[in-house]
Design a protein around this motif. Structure first.
Motif, PDB file in Angstrom:
ATOM      1  N   THR A 115       0.828  -1.199   0.000  1.00  0.00           N
ATOM      2  CA  THR A 115       0.000   0.000   0.000  1.00  0.00           C
ATOM      3  C   THR A 115       0.866   1.254   0.000  1.00  0.00           C
ATOM      4  OG1 THR A 115      -0.135  -0.018   2.431  1.00  0.00           O
ATOM      5  CG2 THR A 115      -1.912  -1.116   1.222  1.00  0.00           C
ATOM      6  N   ILE A 123      -4.724  -1.072   3.978  1.00  0.00           N
ATOM      7  CA  ILE A 123      -3.681  -1.703   4.791  1.00  0.00           C
ATOM      8  C   ILE A 123      -4.199  -3.009   5.393  1.00  0.00           C
ATOM      9  CG2 ILE A 123      -2.307  -1.455   6.893  1.00  0.00           C
ATOM     10  CD1 ILE A 123      -2.139   1.567   6.213  1.00  0.00           C
ATOM     11  N   ALA A 124      -5.447  -2.986   5.867  1.00  0.00           N
ATOM     12  CA  ALA A 124      -6.046  -4.185   6.465  1.00  0.00           C
ATOM     13  C   ALA A 124      -6.218  -5.285   5.421  1.00  0.00           C
ATOM     14  CB  ALA A 124      -7.389  -3.844   7.089  1.00  0.00           C
ATOM     15  N   CYS A 125      -6.583  -4.911   4.210  1.00  0.00           N
ATOM     16  CA  CYS A 125      -6.787  -5.890   3.135  1.00  0.00           C
ATOM     17  C   CYS A 125      -5.470  -6.566   2.775  1.00  0.00           C
ATOM     18  CB  CYS A 125      -7.394  -5.199   1.915  1.00  0.00           C
ATOM     19  SG  CYS A 125      -7.939  -6.315   0.595  1.00  0.00           S
ATOM     20  N   ALA A 126      -4.416  -5.769   2.603  1.00  0.00           N
ATOM     21  CA  ALA A 126      -3.099  -6.328   2.286  1.00  0.00           C
ATOM     22  C   ALA A 126      -2.631  -7.272   3.384  1.00  0.00           C
ATOM     23  CB  ALA A 126      -2.093  -5.198   2.077  1.00  0.00           C
ATOM     24  N   SER A 127      -2.848  -6.862   4.630  1.00  0.00           N
ATOM     25  CA  SER A 127      -2.446  -7.684   5.771  1.00  0.00           C
ATOM     26  C   SER A 127      -3.266  -8.967   5.849  1.00  0.00           C
ATOM     27  CB  SER A 127      -2.606  -6.880   7.062  1.00  0.00           C
ATOM     28  OG  SER A 127      -2.286  -7.652   8.194  1.00  0.00           O
ATOM     29  N   ALA A 128      -4.552  -8.869   5.519  1.00  0.00           N
ATOM     30  CA  ALA A 128      -5.445 -10.031   5.617  1.00  0.00           C
ATOM     31  C   ALA A 128      -5.071 -11.128   4.627  1.00  0.00           C
ATOM     32  CB  ALA A 128      -6.889  -9.597   5.406  1.00  0.00           C
ATOM     33  N   LYS A 130      -2.086 -11.940   3.607  1.00  0.00           N
ATOM     34  CA  LYS A 130      -0.950 -12.656   4.200  1.00  0.00           C
ATOM     35  C   LYS A 130      -1.400 -13.481   5.408  1.00  0.00           C
ATOM     36  CE  LYS A 130       3.503 -13.502   5.172  1.00  0.00           C
ATOM     37  NZ  LYS A 130       3.452 -14.244   6.441  1.00  0.00           N
ATOM     38  N   ASP A 131      -2.269 -12.914   6.232  1.00  0.00           N
ATOM     39  CA  ASP A 131      -2.765 -13.618   7.408  1.00  0.00           C
ATOM     40  C   ASP A 131      -3.526 -14.881   7.003  1.00  0.00           C
ATOM     41  OD1 ASP A 131      -3.514 -14.283   9.990  1.00  0.00           O
ATOM     42  OD2 ASP A 131      -5.156 -12.838  10.078  1.00  0.00           O
ATOM     43  N   TYR A 216      -1.725 -12.852  -2.206  1.00  0.00           N
ATOM     44  CA  TYR A 216      -0.509 -13.361  -1.591  1.00  0.00           C
ATOM     45  C   TYR A 216      -0.343 -14.808  -2.021  1.00  0.00           C
ATOM     46  CZ  TYR A 216       3.279 -13.908   1.763  1.00  0.00           C
ATOM     47  OH  TYR A 216       4.512 -14.110   2.326  1.00  0.00           O
TER      48      TYR A 216
END
Length: 221
Positions: A115, A123-128, A130-131, A216
């Motif tokens: 982002t 930011i939450a979408c990018a992190s999700a 990977k999570d 991801y």
């Protein structure tokens, strides 16, 4: 070594698990380097060109699938879909890199989302993405289930996390180049537990309301 595998998990005589690890590591280094040179104001086509230059400078063998860089709403596109136009990356934006590169005769394949700015939902979408990948990878390690079961689990986990999983993207084979001669099909259709070092787990999610998503992927190893 030649692995004694057949059918969807067949490999060539040159296949080495350590060479797959090397290809994986080099691909991630390339993603990090390319991401570092993608900046607001750049167009998708410029980012792809710069990415190819980085790969050449790093001494890759060859590209085995086209380098994809997707900006903004194009992060909802699957691998086979063309981008809409040639968008310019904004100050508050989201993008992903997806690359398949051969190193020492073995296929690396990885992808990640980044982002610009500080949009909390981007930011939450990018992190999700990977999570969710990490959750599914952990499930594979602990439960040794089939590829079909992995994507059933991914679907349920994505829903619980508040995201929509794109099931048009269900992972695929890699090995010594070219893996295509073995026709392994999609990981999400595999009715056995995927063997380490042979399969790419792909995760693509969409924001439930806004026009962007995240991606991801990495080698199950």
């Amino acid at each position: 070594m030649t692995m004694a595998l057949s059918g969807k998990e067949a490999v060539g005589e040159r296949y080495e698990l350590e060479s797959m690890r090397h290809a994986q590591q080099m691909t991630w280094k390339a993603i990090e380097q390319i991401a570092s040179v993608i900046t607001p104001g750049m167009r998708e086509s410029e980012a792809q060109l710069r990415g190819k230059q980085v790969l050449s400078e790093m001494g890759m063998d060859r590209i085995w699938h086209p380098l994809l860089v997707r900006f903004g709403a194009n992060t909802l596109k699957t691998f086979k879909q063309r981008s809409d136009g040639d968008p310019q990356l904004g100050e508050e934006d989201i993008f992903f890199i997806d690359m398949g590169v051969v190193w020492q005769g073995h296929e690396g394949d990885a992808g990640a989302t980044f982002t610009t700015g500080s949009d909390p939902q981007m930011i939450a979408c990018a992190s999700a993405a990977k999570d969710l990948f990490d959750r599914v990878e952990s499930f594979w390690r602990s439960e040794r289930v089939s590829g079909v079961a992995l994507y059933d689990y991914a679907t349920a986990q994505a829903k619980a996390m508040g995201w929509t999983l794109n099931l048009d993207i269900k992972g695929h084979r890699v090995s010594d180049f070219p893996h295509a001669i073995y026709r392994g099909g999609d990981l999400g259709d595999l009715d056995q537990c995927p063997t380490t070092g042979l399969w790419i787990l792909e995760i693509q999610i969409a924001h439930p309301e806004r026009p962007f998503g995240a991606f991801y992927e990495d080698l199950l190893i």
